[in-house]
Design a protein around this motif. Structure first.
Motif, PDB file in Angstrom:
ATOM      1  N   ASP A  99      25.358  24.516   1.761  1.00  0.00           N
ATOM      2  CA  ASP A  99      24.377  25.594   1.946  1.00  0.00           C
ATOM      3  C   ASP A  99      24.584  26.293   3.285  1.00  0.00           C
ATOM      4  N   LYS A 100      24.925  25.521   4.308  1.00  0.00           N
ATOM      5  CA  LYS A 100      25.171  26.107   5.630  1.00  0.00           C
ATOM      6  C   LYS A 100      26.379  27.047   5.588  1.00  0.00           C
TER       7      LYS A 100
ATOM      8  N   LYS B 146      25.715  34.529  -4.058  1.00  0.00           N
ATOM      9  CA  LYS B 146      24.907  33.986  -2.963  1.00  0.00           C
ATOM     10  C   LYS B 146      25.427  34.421  -1.595  1.00  0.00           C
ATOM     11  N   LYS B 147      26.744  34.326  -1.391  1.00  0.00           N
ATOM     12  CA  LYS B 147      27.311  34.570  -0.067  1.00  0.00           C
ATOM     13  C   LYS B 147      27.759  36.017   0.119  1.00  0.00           C
TER      14      LYS B 147
ATOM     15  N   SER C  42      25.526  30.281   4.023  1.00  0.00           N
ATOM     16  CA  SER C  42      24.612  31.110   4.825  1.00  0.00           C
ATOM     17  C   SER C  42      25.327  31.824   5.975  1.00  0.00           C
TER      18      SER C  42
END
Length: 361
Positions: A328-329, A271-272, A332
């Motif tokens: 989540d922040k 994801k990251k 991101s």
């Protein structure tokens, strides 16, 4: 571009190609062939195990066990060659039920003593939170450093000269350098935690920068031995032996004995950081002739790791005291380099030159 031999591709910055073959294949395929020839007689492992077996102490070696295939197979070898190991498990609060079961099965069957180090959870959770908030890629550094430090500290405390490690070139070579950080770098750990942590490091096991390299390369204090590099190690064969001898059970993927590592590899890295470690793990098995490239590509065609990642995300956030919105922040945000924090990289490079000058000339 994707390598014509393995499944690594040009999304990896450190990857270089020659005639459509990556630099890892060009380096390690000949090296693995050479190792297989050298290890065909098993002379090296017999020699070192005979030396260890002559030590009269209660424990003549130390083995760190996670429940994974490599460390479990080291325990099998210790039993086969009549060694007297102390088994050491580092419990960081993230053991899967299967890992606990596998450790219990192999320990009970072999009759070896098992010592479990249970980490101070409040302190360790705070360190793990620091790493996640920092944005660096190798958040496993917090666990790996403590595991290695605990091995060395336990060996010294019990006057054990040899540490048997499951590290091996056959199934875990050639991890892209940008995907990891040096596990001995306590300075990097302290720098990251100083900025993002809220609890002072007190009981967390640490080792000095030189401790691991002294254990691996020199004869001062505990000596690190890598038995799997002394035999023609095949992961598939090891799994079958462990199953038939101990009722050991296989995991869905590499390093899934830890719930933290599972979620890190399956979700956070992808994801990251847009990193799929399966590409490296499978490429190692391709070079070791344990899986075909076509089968590896078929596995990768399913973009997701096995498991219910959303359910595991809920568990992960709750255990580390993150709200899902906060987590989540963080994911991101732009990744940061370990070099953005204090580190021992210059010291390592300098000592590596010194070592090569005196011992490799």
């Amino acid at each position: 571009m994707i390598c014509k031999t393995c499944v690594l591709n040009s999304s990896i910055e450190s990857l270089k190609f020659t005639n459509e073959q990556c630099n890892y294949c060009l380096k390690y395929i000949p090296l693995l062939k050479k190792k297989h020839i050298e290890n065909s007689s098993n002379n090296q492992i017999i020699e070192i195990f005979n030396k260890i077996s002559k030590i009269k102490n209660k424990y003549n070696c130390l083995i760190g066990v996670s429940g994974g295939v490599d460390s479990s197979y080291i325990v099998y070898l210790a039993k086969k060659y009549n060694l007297r190991p102390l088994l050491l498990h580092f419990d960081n609060g993230w053991n899967s039920e299967l890992a606990v079961s596998n450790i219990k099965k192999i320990t009970n069957s072999c009759g070896f003593d098992l010592q479990t180090y249970v980490v101070n959870w409040s302190e360790f959770r705070n360190i793990q939170r620091s790493f996640i908030k920092s944005g660096v890629i190798d958040i496993e550094l917090a666990s790996d450093h403590a595991i290695f430090a605990n091995l060395i500290n336990t060996a010294k405390k019990n006057n054990i000269k040899y540490i048997l490690s499951g590290t091996n070139i056959f199934t875990e070579h050639a991890m892209p350098k940008e995907w990891m950080w040096r596990k001995s770098d306590i300075r990097n750990i302290k720098s990251i935690h100083k900025k993002y942590g809220s609890i002072k490091i007190k009981s967390y096991p640490t080792m000095g920068f030189f401790d691991w390299y002294i254990a691996k390369y020199l004869n001062f204090g505990p000596k690190l031995v890598e038995p799997l590099n002394m035999i023609n190690y095949k992961k598939k064969n090891a799994i079958e032996i462990l199953k038939s001898n101990y009722g050991w059970s296989e995991y869905e993927d590499k390093h899934f004995e830890s719930l933290f590592t599972k979620f890190y590899q399956a979700y956070i890295l992808k994801k990251k950081f847009n990193v799929d470690k399966r590409k490296s793990h499978l490429s190692c098995l391709i070079r070791n002739n344990e899986i075909t490239r076509d089968n590896a590509l078929k596995i990768l065609s399913n973009n997701d790791y096995p498991g219910d990642l959303e359910r595991e995300k809920d568990y992960f956030c709750k255990k580390l005291d993150f709200s899902k919105e906060e987590f989540d922040k963080i994911l991101s945000e732009k990744p940061k380099s370990h070099l953005d924090f204090d580190n021992s990289e210059k010291l390592f490079k300098f000592t590596k030159k010194i070592y090569k000058f005196f011992f490799k000339s």
